[in-house]
Design an enzyme around this catalytic site. Structure first.
Site, PDB file in Angstrom:
ATOM      1  N   ASP A 248     -26.045   2.292 -18.721  1.00  0.00           N
ATOM      2  CA  ASP A 248     -26.103   3.657 -18.179  1.00  0.00           C
ATOM      3  C   ASP A 248     -27.340   3.904 -17.312  1.00  0.00           C
ATOM      4  OD1 ASP A 248     -23.862   4.115 -19.924  1.00  0.00           O
ATOM      5  OD2 ASP A 248     -25.274   4.482 -21.549  1.00  0.00           O
TER       6      ASP A 248
ATOM      7  N   GLU B 103     -15.458  10.479 -17.777  1.00  0.00           N
ATOM      8  CA  GLU B 103     -16.836  10.680 -18.224  1.00  0.00           C
ATOM      9  C   GLU B 103     -17.803  10.275 -17.101  1.00  0.00           C
ATOM     10  OE1 GLU B 103     -17.803   7.904 -21.346  1.00  0.00           O
ATOM     11  OE2 GLU B 103     -17.348   6.175 -20.075  1.00  0.00           O
TER      12      GLU B 103
END
Length: 402
Positions: free
Chosen positions: A36, A204
Site C-alpha cells: 500500500d 477499494e
C-alpha cells in the site's frame, strides 16, 4: 591471451555492477514486507517519501497481522533509506493488536499527519479512522485520536491536498465517498458525498491526484487498478478504464518527482510472497496527449536512477499475441536530459538491433523480427546516455498458431 581475457571479464563485471546501481529493480523494498505505498514530496523537493503498511516477513493467513507503518526516503529512485516503524498498533490506546491497514499522509499547520484505518475490535467491519502526528516526515508519529464520522469496513482513506491548500478525504469500500477536511485535520468540514465515476466496478483503495487541472480518481476493482477523470475533486468523473490491469490486488499511488511521473504499487509473488506478504514496486507513469494515462505493467527492471535514460515500448504491447509466423514491429521511446547516445535491442537475450538516433524502430525487413516462430519471447531495450548511464525496459509477447 589469458591476461586480455581476464581484463575483458573484469570490465564486463564492472559494467554489470554499474548497471545494477543505476536500476532500482523491483521490488524496490526487499528486506521487509511492505504494501500500500503512499508516495509524497514535502518541502524538500529533492526527496521522495514512501509510507507503507507492513506485512509479516515469514507467514500469514489474513490481514489481521498487519501491525505497523514504515517510512522510506530516496533522492535518486534507486537507493532507499528505511526509517523504521513510525507507528505501531501497540502505540494506539483505542485499537486492537494488528489490523493496521493502508495509511495516507498529509502536511498542514507545520505538522505531518498520518491518517490511518485501524480496528477497534477484531473484525474487518469495525474500523475507525485514526489520526497521528509528527514534527518530522520520518516520524515517529503519535496517535491523537480518531476522525469522527469515518468508520466502518476497513475504510482505505486517501488525503488529497488541492493546489489551493484545501484538504479532501476520500474513503470507502464498495461505495466511494469524499468530504472536505477542517483545518484542524480532526473533523470533516461537511457531510460526505458519494462519488459518481461513470462505472460500478469500485472496490477499494482510492487514490486522487491532479495534473494540468485534471483530477484523476483511481482505485482498485479487485481485478486491477482503474480510473476516471474530472474537473473538480468531488466529481462527477468520466470513467476511462484500466491503469494497472495486471495486478489483481492493486493499491497504488502516483507522483511526479524531478520531472518524471512514477507509479507505486505492491506485488504478491516476490520470494515466496502471497496476498498478505507483499513487496513495494515502482514503474514509470506516462500520460497521453489527451491527458489519459497509459497502462502500467509490472516489470523486473523497475525504474532507473533519476538522471538515467527513461525507456518504454510503444510496440509491441504487454503480452501481445501474434499469429505465427509473426512479423513484429518494435517501437521504443528513450529520453534523457543529456541526450541518448544509443539504444540496443535484444530478443530473448540476443542482440538484434542498435540505433544511435531516434526513431528507435525495428521490424520491416528485419530478418530476426520477421517470420517469428511459435513461442514466448522477451524484448529488452537498453538506452545509454552520453554520460554512459543506462536505462532499460523489457516486454513480453507470444507467437501462436491456430
Amino acid at each position: 591471451m589469458k591476461r586480455k581475457d581476464n581484463k575483458t571479464i573484469i570490465f564486463l563485471l564492472l559494467a554489470i555492477m554499474m548497471m545494477q546501481q543505476l536500476l532500482a529493480e523491483n521490488p524496490i523494498i526487499r528486506h521487509v514486507r511492505t504494501a500500500d505505498p503512499s508516495a509524497h514530496i514535502w518541502d524538500d523537493k529533492g526527496t521522495l517519501w514512501i509510507y507503507t503498511s507492513g506485512d509479516p516477513n515469514d507467514s500469514c493467513s489474513d490481514y489481521s497481522t498487519m501491525d505497523g507503518y514504515r517510512a522510506f526516503s530516496t533522492t535518486d529512485m534507486v537507493n532507499y533509506t528505511d526509517h523504521g516503524v513510525i507507528l505501531h498498533s501497540s502505540n494506539i490506546s483505542w485499537g486492537v493488536p494488528g489490523y493496521m491497514f493502508a495509511p495516507t499522509f498529509a502536511y498542514k499547520n507545520g505538522k505531518y499527519y498520518c491518517i490511518y484505518p485501524h480496528a477497534y475490535e477484531n473484525s474487518y467491519a469495525k474500523f475507525n479512522c485514526g489520526i497521528a502526528v509528527s514534527d518530522v516526515p520520518q516520524g515517529p508519529f503519535t496517535d491523537i485520536g480518531i476522525l469522527e464520522g469515518v468508520t466502518g469496513e476497513w475504510i482505505d482513506p486517501c488525503v488529497f491536498s488541492d493546489t489551493d491548500g484545501t484538504m479532501y478525504l476520500y474513503w470507502g469500500i464498495h461505495q466511494p465517498k469524499v468530504a472536505k477536511l477542517k483545518d484542524n485535520m480532526m473533523e470533516l468540514a461537511e457531510e460526505p458525498r458519494v462519488i459518481e465515476y461513470g462505472s460500478d466496478n469500485f472496490f477499494e483503495a482510492i487514490y486522487m491526484h491532479k495534473k494540468d487541472d485534471i483530477y484523476y480518481f483511481s482505485y482498485n476493482t479487485g481485478k486491477g487498478g482503474y480510473y476516471a477523470m474530472g474537473d473538480n475533486p468531488y466529481g462527477p468523473f468520466d470513467y476511462i478504464g484500466a491503469v494497472n490491469p495486471a495486478q489483481e490486488q492493486d493499491h497504488h499511488s502516483m507522483i511526479e518527482f524531478k520531472g518524471q511521473w512514477y507509479f507505486f504499487y505492491h506485488v504478491q509473488n516476490y520470494n515466496g510472497g502471497n496476498g498478505c506478504m507483499r513487496n513495494t514496486c515502482a514503474e514509470y507513469l506516462f500520460y497521453n496527449t489527451d491527458g489519459t494515462l497509459q497502462e502500467v505493467y509490472p516489470s523486473l527492471e523497475g525504474v532507473a536512477q533519476v538522471d538515467a535514460p527513461v525507456v518504454s515500448f510503444t510496440s509491441p504491447t504487454y503480452n501481445q499475441k501474434f499469429k505465427a509466423p509473426a512479423n513484429v514491429m518494435v517501437d521504443v521511446n528513450a529520453t534523457d536530459d543529456k541526450g541518448v547516445s544509443k539504444v540496443l535491442l535484444y530478443l530473448n537475450g540476443q542482440l538484434v538491433g542498435k540505433k544511435r538516433k531516434a526513431p528507435y524502430t525495428w521490424g520491416k525487413g528485419h530478418s530476426l523480427l520477421n517470420g517469428i516462430a511459435t513461442g514466448n519471447y522477451t524484448l529488452k531495450a537498453v538506452a545509454v546516455d552520453k554520460d554512459g548511464k543506462i536505462g532499460e525496459r523489457s516486454i513480453s509477447f507470444s507467437s501462436y498458431t491456430d
